[in-house]
Motif scaffolding. Structure first.
Motif, mmCIF file in Angstrom:
data_model
loop_
_atom_site.group_PDB
_atom_site.id
_atom_site.type_symbol
_atom_site.label_atom_id
_atom_site.label_comp_id
_atom_site.label_asym_id
_atom_site.label_seq_id
_atom_site.Cartn_x
_atom_site.Cartn_y
_atom_site.Cartn_z
ATOM 1 N N MET A 1 0.749 -1.393 -0.046
ATOM 2 C CA MET A 1 -0.198 0.043 -0.080
ATOM 3 C C MET A 1 0.887 1.685 0.184
ATOM 4 O O MET A 1 1.800 1.198 1.053
ATOM 5 C CB MET A 1 -0.907 -0.366 1.413
ATOM 6 N N PHE A 2 0.754 2.271 -0.827
ATOM 7 C CA PHE A 2 1.153 3.310 -1.051
ATOM 8 C C PHE A 2 0.767 4.654 -1.290
ATOM 9 O O PHE A 2 -0.499 4.599 -2.399
ATOM 10 C CB PHE A 2 2.316 3.121 -2.331
ATOM 11 N N ALA B 1 4.647 -1.900 -14.179
ATOM 12 C CA ALA B 1 2.508 -1.828 -13.466
ATOM 13 C C ALA B 1 2.804 -0.678 -12.227
ATOM 14 O O ALA B 1 3.502 -0.077 -11.700
ATOM 15 C CB ALA B 1 1.954 -2.956 -13.175
ATOM 16 N N MET B 2 1.738 -0.227 -12.691
ATOM 17 C CA MET B 2 1.058 1.588 -12.143
ATOM 18 C C MET B 2 0.751 0.645 -9.998
ATOM 19 O O MET B 2 0.859 1.566 -9.580
ATOM 20 C CB MET B 2 0.357 2.211 -12.165
ATOM 21 N N THR B 3 0.917 -0.368 -9.952
ATOM 22 C CA THR B 3 0.032 -0.661 -8.631
ATOM 23 C C THR B 3 1.603 -1.317 -8.270
ATOM 24 O O THR B 3 1.322 -2.396 -6.952
ATOM 25 C CB THR B 3 -1.023 -1.486 -8.417
ATOM 26 N N ASP B 4 2.618 -1.984 -9.008
ATOM 27 C CA ASP B 4 3.670 -2.387 -8.135
ATOM 28 C C ASP B 4 4.941 -2.098 -7.562
ATOM 29 O O ASP B 4 5.455 -0.632 -8.041
ATOM 30 C CB ASP B 4 4.587 -3.506 -9.515
ATOM 31 N N TYR B 5 5.059 -1.653 -5.852
ATOM 32 C CA TYR B 5 5.316 -0.801 -5.340
ATOM 33 C C TYR B 5 6.850 -1.050 -5.319
ATOM 34 O O TYR B 5 7.520 -0.132 -5.243
ATOM 35 C CB TYR B 5 4.666 -0.811 -3.705
ATOM 36 N N ALA B 6 7.026 -2.323 -5.321
ATOM 37 C CA ALA B 6 9.220 -2.567 -5.415
ATOM 38 C C ALA B 6 9.025 -2.253 -6.791
ATOM 39 O O ALA B 6 10.677 -1.486 -7.137
ATOM 40 C CB ALA B 6 8.903 -4.216 -5.522
ATOM 41 N N LYS C 1 9.226 2.222 -6.939
ATOM 42 C CA LYS C 1 10.782 2.147 -5.877
ATOM 43 C C LYS C 1 12.021 2.256 -6.659
ATOM 44 O O LYS C 1 12.346 2.690 -6.217
ATOM 45 C CB LYS C 1 10.500 1.176 -4.617
ATOM 46 N N GLU C 2 11.713 1.304 -7.076
ATOM 47 C CA GLU C 2 12.840 0.631 -8.332
ATOM 48 C C GLU C 2 13.132 1.505 -9.200
ATOM 49 O O GLU C 2 14.218 2.050 -9.594
ATOM 50 C CB GLU C 2 13.088 -0.749 -8.811
ATOM 51 N N ALA C 3 12.390 2.564 -9.716
ATOM 52 C CA ALA C 3 12.162 3.121 -11.328
ATOM 53 C C ALA C 3 12.037 4.625 -10.152
ATOM 54 O O ALA C 3 13.338 5.240 -11.225
ATOM 55 C CB ALA C 3 11.166 3.112 -11.586
ATOM 56 N N GLY C 4 12.515 4.456 -9.175
ATOM 57 C CA GLY C 4 12.781 6.083 -8.300
ATOM 58 C C GLY C 4 12.040 6.722 -7.872
ATOM 59 O O GLY C 4 11.890 8.136 -8.330
ATOM 60 N N VAL C 5 10.585 6.020 -8.096
ATOM 61 C CA VAL C 5 9.658 7.114 -8.138
ATOM 62 C C VAL C 5 9.180 7.996 -7.169
ATOM 63 O O VAL C 5 9.387 6.491 -5.920
ATOM 64 C CB VAL C 5 8.171 5.811 -8.769
ATOM 65 N N PRO C 6 9.347 8.986 -6.610
ATOM 66 C CA PRO C 6 9.043 9.339 -5.477
ATOM 67 C C PRO C 6 7.401 9.270 -4.579
ATOM 68 O O PRO C 6 6.243 9.164 -5.221
ATOM 69 C CB PRO C 6 8.450 10.795 -5.027
ATOM 70 N N MET C 7 7.230 8.290 -3.556
ATOM 71 C CA MET C 7 5.936 7.498 -2.861
ATOM 72 C C MET C 7 5.839 7.557 -1.472
ATOM 73 O O MET C 7 7.357 7.650 -1.013
ATOM 74 C CB MET C 7 6.208 5.843 -3.300
ATOM 75 N N LEU C 8 4.960 7.282 -0.501
ATOM 76 C CA LEU C 8 4.987 7.323 0.675
ATOM 77 C C LEU C 8 3.849 5.989 0.659
ATOM 78 O O LEU C 8 3.015 5.721 0.580
ATOM 79 C CB LEU C 8 3.743 8.413 0.556
ATOM 80 N N GLY C 9 5.821 5.051 0.902
ATOM 81 C CA GLY C 9 4.983 3.338 1.333
ATOM 82 C C GLY C 9 4.277 3.287 3.041
ATOM 83 O O GLY C 9 5.421 2.464 3.871
ATOM 84 N N TRP C 10 3.058 3.393 3.170
ATOM 85 C CA TRP C 10 2.731 3.686 4.424
ATOM 86 C C TRP C 10 1.861 2.587 4.928
ATOM 87 O O TRP C 10 2.588 2.288 6.162
ATOM 88 C CB TRP C 10 1.526 4.585 4.751
ATOM 89 N N GLY C 11 1.730 1.599 3.632
ATOM 90 C CA GLY C 11 1.596 0.183 4.263
ATOM 91 C C GLY C 11 2.979 -0.540 4.961
ATOM 92 O O GLY C 11 3.108 -1.198 5.720
#
Length: 141
Positions: free
Chosen positions: A55-56, A69-74, A77-87
């Motif tokens: 969840m992010f 995929a836009m739902t693949d957190y890993a 993250k590897e691509a360097g997209v800024p995210m808030l990984g609250w899960g």
């Protein structure tokens, strides 16, 4: 220098610390498994989300060459997209709370045992002088 190092390592406190670190690392693995394999699936079932750690919230857009995929957190993250990984953060916090509670219970039990041992040691019975006085008084009779 080698003898000094050997003497340092052979001290009880250093060996106790080494054992504690090894046991702590093993215990952390158990706690992580408890969190990831038991507690978080229950929390996920309650909230209806199969994988809580994924969840992010996206804080920016992915690079133009990102094909995942836009739902693949890993992958994001590897691509360097800024995210808030609250899960993932919530999973780590729950893991910490479980570990802290268990350590609290161990320390609490150890303190009770130490207090009990101190109380037993605090009542040594009559002193040698008291015993000698009692013997002297018995012999006077």
């Amino acid at each position: 220098m080698l003898n000094e190092f050997k003497a340092f390592i052979m001290k009880g406190n250093v060996l106790d610390l080494a054992v504690a670190v090894i046991i702590g690392a093993a215990f952390a693995t158990i706690t992580t498994s408890l969190t990831e394999d038991v507690i978080m699936p229950i929390v996920s079932a309650i909230f209806g989300v199969p994988d809580f750690s994924g969840m992010f919230i996206l804080l920016g857009s992915p690079p133009a060459d990102y094909a995942g995929a836009m739902t693949d957190y890993a992958a994001l993250k590897e691509a360097g997209v800024p995210m808030l990984g609250w899960g993932q953060f919530l999973t780590v916090v729950i893991n910490f709370v479980i570990l802290a509670f268990i350590i609290f219970m161990i320390v609490r039990y150890a303190n009770k045992m130490m207090k009990k041992a101190e109380e037993e040691a605090a009542d040594p019975g009559p002193s040698e002088i008291d015993l000698l006085t009692e013997i002297r008084d018995s012999l006077k009779k």
